[in-house]
Each structure stands twice: as C-alpha cells, then as structure tokens.
Design an enzyme around this catalytic site. Structure first.
Site, mmCIF file in Angstrom:
data_model
loop_
_atom_site.group_PDB
_atom_site.id
_atom_site.type_symbol
_atom_site.label_atom_id
_atom_site.label_comp_id
_atom_site.label_asym_id
_atom_site.label_seq_id
_atom_site.Cartn_x
_atom_site.Cartn_y
_atom_site.Cartn_z
ATOM 1 N N SER A 188 0.832 -1.219 0.000
ATOM 2 C CA SER A 188 0.000 0.000 0.000
ATOM 3 C C SER A 188 0.864 1.266 0.000
ATOM 4 O O SER A 188 0.563 2.234 -0.721
ATOM 5 C CB SER A 188 -0.955 0.014 1.197
ATOM 6 O OG SER A 188 -0.264 -0.233 2.390
ATOM 7 N N HIS A 215 -1.846 -8.882 2.038
ATOM 8 C CA HIS A 215 -1.526 -7.605 2.723
ATOM 9 C C HIS A 215 -2.677 -7.283 3.677
ATOM 10 O O HIS A 215 -3.019 -8.098 4.536
ATOM 11 C CB HIS A 215 -1.285 -6.545 1.635
ATOM 12 C CG HIS A 215 -0.738 -5.241 2.119
ATOM 13 N ND1 HIS A 215 -0.071 -5.081 3.303
ATOM 14 C CD2 HIS A 215 -0.765 -3.991 1.541
ATOM 15 C CE1 HIS A 215 0.288 -3.817 3.448
ATOM 16 N NE2 HIS A 215 -0.121 -3.129 2.395
ATOM 17 N N ARG A 275 3.268 -4.631 16.938
ATOM 18 C CA ARG A 275 1.913 -4.073 16.796
ATOM 19 C C ARG A 275 0.891 -5.110 17.248
ATOM 20 O O ARG A 275 -0.148 -4.791 17.821
ATOM 21 C CB ARG A 275 1.640 -3.673 15.335
ATOM 22 C CG ARG A 275 2.559 -2.570 14.827
ATOM 23 C CD ARG A 275 2.402 -2.364 13.335
ATOM 24 N NE ARG A 275 2.637 -3.583 12.580
ATOM 25 C CZ ARG A 275 2.378 -3.747 11.279
ATOM 26 N NH1 ARG A 275 1.869 -2.745 10.594
ATOM 27 N NH2 ARG A 275 2.622 -4.888 10.670
ATOM 28 N N ASP A 303 -2.206 -8.213 11.773
ATOM 29 C CA ASP A 303 -3.586 -8.541 11.412
ATOM 30 C C ASP A 303 -4.171 -9.674 12.262
ATOM 31 O O ASP A 303 -5.381 -9.903 12.254
ATOM 32 C CB ASP A 303 -3.657 -8.914 9.925
ATOM 33 C CG ASP A 303 -3.270 -7.743 9.047
ATOM 34 O OD1 ASP A 303 -3.722 -6.628 9.337
ATOM 35 O OD2 ASP A 303 -2.501 -7.929 8.088
HETATM 36 N N1 CMX Z 1 0.966 -19.695 6.202
HETATM 37 C C1 CMX Z 1 1.423 -20.636 5.342
HETATM 38 N N2 CMX Z 1 2.476 -20.477 4.541
HETATM 39 C C2 CMX Z 1 3.142 -19.307 4.633
HETATM 40 C C3 CMX Z 1 2.758 -18.303 5.531
HETATM 41 C C4 CMX Z 1 1.624 -18.517 6.330
HETATM 42 N N3 CMX Z 1 1.148 -17.599 7.165
HETATM 43 N N4 CMX Z 1 3.611 -17.270 5.389
HETATM 44 C C5 CMX Z 1 4.478 -17.606 4.437
HETATM 45 N N5 CMX Z 1 4.202 -18.842 3.976
HETATM 46 C C6 CMX Z 1 4.853 -19.548 2.869
HETATM 47 C C7 CMX Z 1 4.781 -18.704 1.614
HETATM 48 O O1 CMX Z 1 3.515 -18.854 0.963
HETATM 49 C C8 CMX Z 1 5.940 -19.237 0.813
HETATM 50 O O2 CMX Z 1 5.531 -20.461 0.229
HETATM 51 P P1 CMX Z 1 6.042 -20.881 -1.247
HETATM 52 O O3 CMX Z 1 7.518 -21.036 -1.113
HETATM 53 O O4 CMX Z 1 5.307 -22.132 -1.520
HETATM 54 O O5 CMX Z 1 5.674 -19.768 -2.169
HETATM 55 C C9 CMX Z 1 6.970 -19.560 1.892
HETATM 56 O O6 CMX Z 1 6.224 -19.672 3.133
HETATM 57 C C10 CMX Z 1 8.018 -18.471 2.070
HETATM 58 O O7 CMX Z 1 7.382 -17.242 2.280
HETATM 59 P P2 CMX Z 1 8.097 -16.103 3.160
HETATM 60 O O8 CMX Z 1 9.352 -15.709 2.439
HETATM 61 O O9 CMX Z 1 8.200 -16.511 4.576
HETATM 62 O O10 CMX Z 1 7.017 -14.942 3.108
HETATM 63 P P3 CMX Z 1 6.819 -13.828 1.976
HETATM 64 O O11 CMX Z 1 7.750 -12.700 2.247
HETATM 65 O O12 CMX Z 1 6.843 -14.406 0.605
HETATM 66 O O13 CMX Z 1 5.305 -13.375 2.240
HETATM 67 C C11 CMX Z 1 3.456 -12.803 3.623
HETATM 68 C C12 CMX Z 1 4.965 -12.619 3.388
HETATM 69 C C13 CMX Z 1 3.011 -11.856 4.709
HETATM 70 C C14 CMX Z 1 2.725 -12.434 2.324
HETATM 71 C C15 CMX Z 1 3.186 -14.278 4.010
HETATM 72 O O14 CMX Z 1 3.815 -14.552 5.243
HETATM 73 C C16 CMX Z 1 1.703 -14.625 4.103
HETATM 74 O O15 CMX Z 1 1.107 -14.979 3.084
HETATM 75 N N6 CMX Z 1 1.081 -14.509 5.334
HETATM 76 C C17 CMX Z 1 -0.333 -14.755 5.472
HETATM 77 C C18 CMX Z 1 -1.127 -13.535 5.026
HETATM 78 C C19 CMX Z 1 -0.943 -12.379 6.000
HETATM 79 O O16 CMX Z 1 -1.077 -12.520 7.203
HETATM 80 N N7 CMX Z 1 -0.666 -11.196 5.454
HETATM 81 C C20 CMX Z 1 -0.593 -9.955 6.253
HETATM 82 C C21 CMX Z 1 0.818 -9.412 6.363
HETATM 83 C C22 CMX Z 1 0.826 -8.108 7.118
HETATM 84 C C23 CMX Z 1 0.221 -6.998 6.293
HETATM 85 O O17 CMX Z 1 0.781 -6.669 5.227
HETATM 86 O O18 CMX Z 1 -0.843 -6.486 6.664
#
Ligand code: CMX
Length: 473
Positions: free
Chosen positions: A278, A308, A363, A412
């Site tokens: 964002s 996000h 947070r 979140d």
């Molecule tokens: N549950 C399951 N798998 C997860 C995970 C979770 N909460 N978080 C990361 N992973 C997985 C990723 O999907 C990725 O899998 P692949 O290798 O198969 O693609 C792997 O772990 C590595 O990811 P990462 O490097 O640890 O995380 P990223 O930097 O790529 O992504 C984020 C970060 C936040 C998008 C991810 O942790 C996620 O999808 N979390 C769940 C959604 C969420 O809570 N988002 C809110 C974030 C805060 C915000 O922006 O408001």
C-alpha cells in the site's frame, strides 16, 4: 493557507511554538532539503548493496532502493516512527483531553510526528484535531452521491477506493498543476492541502460505507466537529453513546473503550516503512504527479489484497470458522489439526508471517495488550481467547511446516477480532479501518516526496535472456 518564503520564518530550533502543522513542516524543510541535496551531489555513487537475481525474481526482497522519511522496520525489533518504538510513542504522544492521560494516543499526534519528525505538544495536537474535524465536516456531494449509488454488496475496499478516486475532482494540486501556475518546489503546499482534506474525509467515508452494508446507507451516527478523528469514526459506525444510534447498546465505559481501540489501531497501523504494497503503490503512483486522491486510492487497491491488509478480514473469518470446528480453545491438539488441514490444502494461515519481520510483530503485542488490560471484558470471548491461544500454537506448527521465514503473528492477527468483540461483525469491513489508518504514513511521505523533489520512479526490468546472460547459463 499557502506559506511563502518559509525559510525566513525559521526563528527557533524547535517548532513547538508553531501551532499549525503546515507551518511546523515548513520549519523543518530547509535543513532536510539541504541534507538530501548534499548527499545527492557528493555521494550518489556510493553503493547501498548488491541486487541479486534472487531479489529480481523474488519480489525485490532486501533491495534497499527506496527513500522513506518517517519509519524504519527492523526485522527483529519491529517498527520505529522517526526513531521511536510503539512503547515510546505510547508514552510520549498526546491522547484525547477527556481521557486525562489514561487513553491511547491520538492518530493526529502520530500524524504530526510523521510529518515533522517531532513529538507534538498537547496544544499542537488540539489544533490539528480541530483542523481535521473542520476539514472533514462535509464530504464532496458527488462523492456522497456516488457512495449512496454503489451496490450494497460491493466489497467495502472497492467502495473506499472509488470514493477516494472520486475526490480527485476537487484536488487543489491537480488544479494548480493544470493551470501551470506553480513551481516544482512549491508542489508540496498543494499536495499537503489535498492530503489533509483526504485524511479528514475518512471518518465520513468509512461511516457511509459501513452504513451501506448494515443500514441501507442511512447514517448510524452524526459527525461532531468538537471531537477527534477516531471518535468520529466510532460515532459514524454507530458505536458511541452520545453521537450515534449506539447500535450495540454499549455502556459509556465500553463505548469509550471502543473509541480508544480505534485510536490505538489507527495510531499504530499508519506506516510500516516504504516497501509494503500500500505504501509503495501510493508513493509510486504519486511519483507520476498523480494527485494524493488517485495515489492513495491506488494504495487502497493494494491494501485490499489477502496477502496484505485483507488479512485483517481473513483472520476473523478464519477464527470464526475454526471456533466451529474445535470443542474448546484449550484443545491444543484440535487447533493443531485444524492448522495442518489448512496448510495441507496449500492455503496460508492468515495473520502469520511477514516479508521483513523475523520476530512477533510489536503491533500485535500492542493490540493484545489492549485486551489483556481489560480481562473482565475479554475473558469470556472464545474468539479472542482462540486468537491468543493460536499465537502460541501456530508458530510451532509453521516452524514444523518449514516454509515461512517468519512463523510469528503479524498485526492482522489480533486487530479485527477485537473490533468483532464490540459488535463490528461485518467480516469484509475490517480492512477499511486499516485503510483509514494507513493513509497517514504514505500520504505524509507523499508530501515529503514533493518537498524533496523526488523524481518519477522507473526501475529497470530485465528479461529471462538477460538473466541467463548475467548468470552465464
Ligand atoms: N501460512 C502458510 N504459509 C506461509 C505463511 C503462512 N502464514 N507465510 C508464508 N508462507 C509460505 C509462503 O507462501 C511461501 O511459500 P512458497 O515457497 O510455496 O511460495 C513460503 O512460506 C516463504 O514465504 P516467506 O518468504 O516466509 O514470506 P513472503 O515474504 O513471501 O510473504 C506474507 C509474506 C506476509 C505475504 C506471508 O507470510 C503470508 O502470506 N502470510 C499470510 C497472510 C498475512 O497474514 N498477510 C498480512 C501481512 C501483514 C500486512 O501486510 O498487513
């Protein structure tokens, strides 16, 4: 108020004598411009780091390639606002006068800190609260009409993006730019006016969207110019005793708590340095000199993604569903099984993981503390207890799963479910409140982008052949 010859108005080192935010910003501009110009002239060839093929094909992780004024994110420690932690902000930033120092700090105080780098005095915050309340008292009629006309089941984030984009019709910056009557170094003054008008409009826009969902567009409360920004959000959601229909028959004490929940939530969600979707989107779109309404509307579109900000909605949905499947929050085995079921179906656990953080999100702790400080209120809420229990169990399961680099709760995880507790139970709506808060960080940056004359953003992309050549494949 347009500020001319602001360099000559700098008489003191501190801007605490300046009660107007714009004047306080003008006060700190010359030094910051001078510093950046000096760096640009003398250090532009200094390397910040190396870009790897990994970062090119993996979401630009770790590239230190954006300038951001006000916040920095340390992977282990979390966010700092102009160098201050959340705990320090909670100690230093002024709250609402009626709370006598016992409530949460006002998001207006945070806005002042973001924009100027200085902790505001009580008096400065009172003035800013008043200014925002006055600016936000009337939505542009076409925006109001547009919101009324939207399908009631349109996603609230889409409604928010539409409302914000529609306000571009009244953009002072866009108008002045079209006239060709302003110089580049003066752009910020008009961007600032739009930014304050946009932030001020958010309580009314949010209230209108919520009433579209739950009350067929009929207002749930009235806007009180004597009150602060968060109080007006709460009122227009129908959650205050004096200024709204008090939808859930809250006592005065519970209503005050809800208002403070809005203040806390909006105070700490404002910014998370520049690279998140964002913030980055707002900055990128603004770099083309699109006005603040268009820039932040684009940022909202990014916030509406489930990886996000939409995670705020997904977490509540997740907890509501999980509660149906487990007998009790104490049943660790069942919770673990539920998490494995989700992971094995290739879904993510919402509210866990982070692209930068490698420790629990401070947070999240701040939101959890809000509930911990009110044990009587939250003890019997099974969903809140489940959220707490999950923060102990999910990291273990995610570590075992072995994929995510950060198995801990992010912001979140806790936020939506606390709103749910007080009766805000429209699952799709939570991210709109995130959108209110997030406006303050990226839009403060947008003002500074124009103060510093930052150029249009245009990174270089490379194709597969180039990658192969670089890798000597
Ligand atoms: N549950 C399951 N798998 C997860 C995970 C979770 N909460 N978080 C990361 N992973 C997985 C990723 O999907 C990725 O899998 P692949 O290798 O198969 O693609 C792997 O772990 C590595 O990811 P990462 O490097 O640890 O995380 P990223 O930097 O790529 O992504 C984020 C970060 C936040 C998008 C991810 O942790 C996620 O999808 N979390 C769940 C959604 C969420 O809570 N988002 C809110 C974030 C805060 C915000 O922006 O408001």
């Amino acid at each position: 108020m347009m500020l001319k010859n602001f360099t000559q108005t700098r008489l003191f080192h501190s801007s605490r004598h300046l009660l107007n935010l714009k004047a306080a910003i003008a006060d700190v501009i010359p030094k910051r411009r001078e510093e950046l110009l000096h760096i640009k002239k003398n250090f532009s060839d200094v390397k910040v780091g190396d870009i790897t093929i990994g970062s090119v094909i993996n979401g630009m992780r770790g590239n230190q390639s954006m300038y951001w004024e006000s916040t920095t994110l340390d992977p282990n420690e979390g966010i700092r606002f102009h160098g201050k932690t959340i705990a320090e902000c909670q100690k230093l930033l002024p709250g609402a006068p009626e709370d006598n120092g016992k409530g949460e700090f006002l998001p207006e105080s945070m806005l002042w800190l973001l924009m100027t780098g200085e902790v505001p005095s009580e008096e400065q915050v009172r003035k800013l609260t008043q200014e925002l309340a006055e600016r936000g008292a009337k939505l542009p009629p076409h925006t109001e009409k547009l919101l009324t006309s939207l399908p009631r089941d349109m996603h609230p984030m889409t409604q928010l993006a539409i409302a914000l984009a529609s306000m571009n019709k009244g953009s002072i910056f866009a108008e002045k730019y079209q006239e060709g009557s302003i110089g580049k170094m003066d752009y910020w003054e008009y961007v600032y006016e739009d930014v304050l008008n946009l932030i001020a409009a958010l309580p009314k826009i949010t209230g209108k969207i919520y009433s579209n969902i739950v009350n067929d567009g009929e207002p749930l409360g009235h806007y009180n110019v004597e009150k602060d920004w968060s109080y007006n959000i709460a009122s227009l959601l129908g959650m205050t005793v004096s200024d709204s229909v008090n939808m859930h028959s809250l006592t005065q004490e519970r209503s005050n708590d809800f208002v403070n929940l809005v203040r806390l939530y909006c105070g700490i969600h404002v910014d998370h340095e520049g690279g998140n979707v964002s913030a980055h989107t707002t900055h990128l779109v603004g770099s083309a000199l699109s006005d603040p309404y268009l820039s932040y509307s684009s940022g909202i579109m990014g916030l509406a993604g489930p990886l996000h900000g939409l995670a705020a909605q997904e977490v509540v949905r997740f907890l509501v569903e999980m509660e149906k499947d487990v007998d009790s929050v104490e049943n660790v085995k069942q919770v673990e099984e539920y998490l494995w079921k989700v992971l094995n179906s290739s879904r993510v656990i919402p509210g866990y993981g982070h692209a930068v953080l490698r420790k629990p999100d401070p947070r999240f702790d701040a939101m959890l503390n809000f509930a911990e400080k009110r044990p009587k209120e939250f003890k019997s809420d099974a969903k809140v207890q489940l959220m707490k229990q999950l923060s102990q169990i999910a990291p273990k399961v995610l570590k075992e799963h072995g994929k995510t680099k950060n198995p801990y709760p992010n912001v979140d995880s806790a936020s939506g479910i606390l709103f749910y507790h007080y009766g805000i139970d429209q699952l799709l709506f939570f991210t709109v409140i995130f959108g209110c808060s997030r406006a303050m960080g990226p839009l403060s940056q947008l003002v500074w982008d124009r103060i510093l004359g930052l150029p249009i953003e245009r990174p270089k992309s490379i194709d597969l052949n180039t990658i192969k050549k670089i890798c000597k494949i």
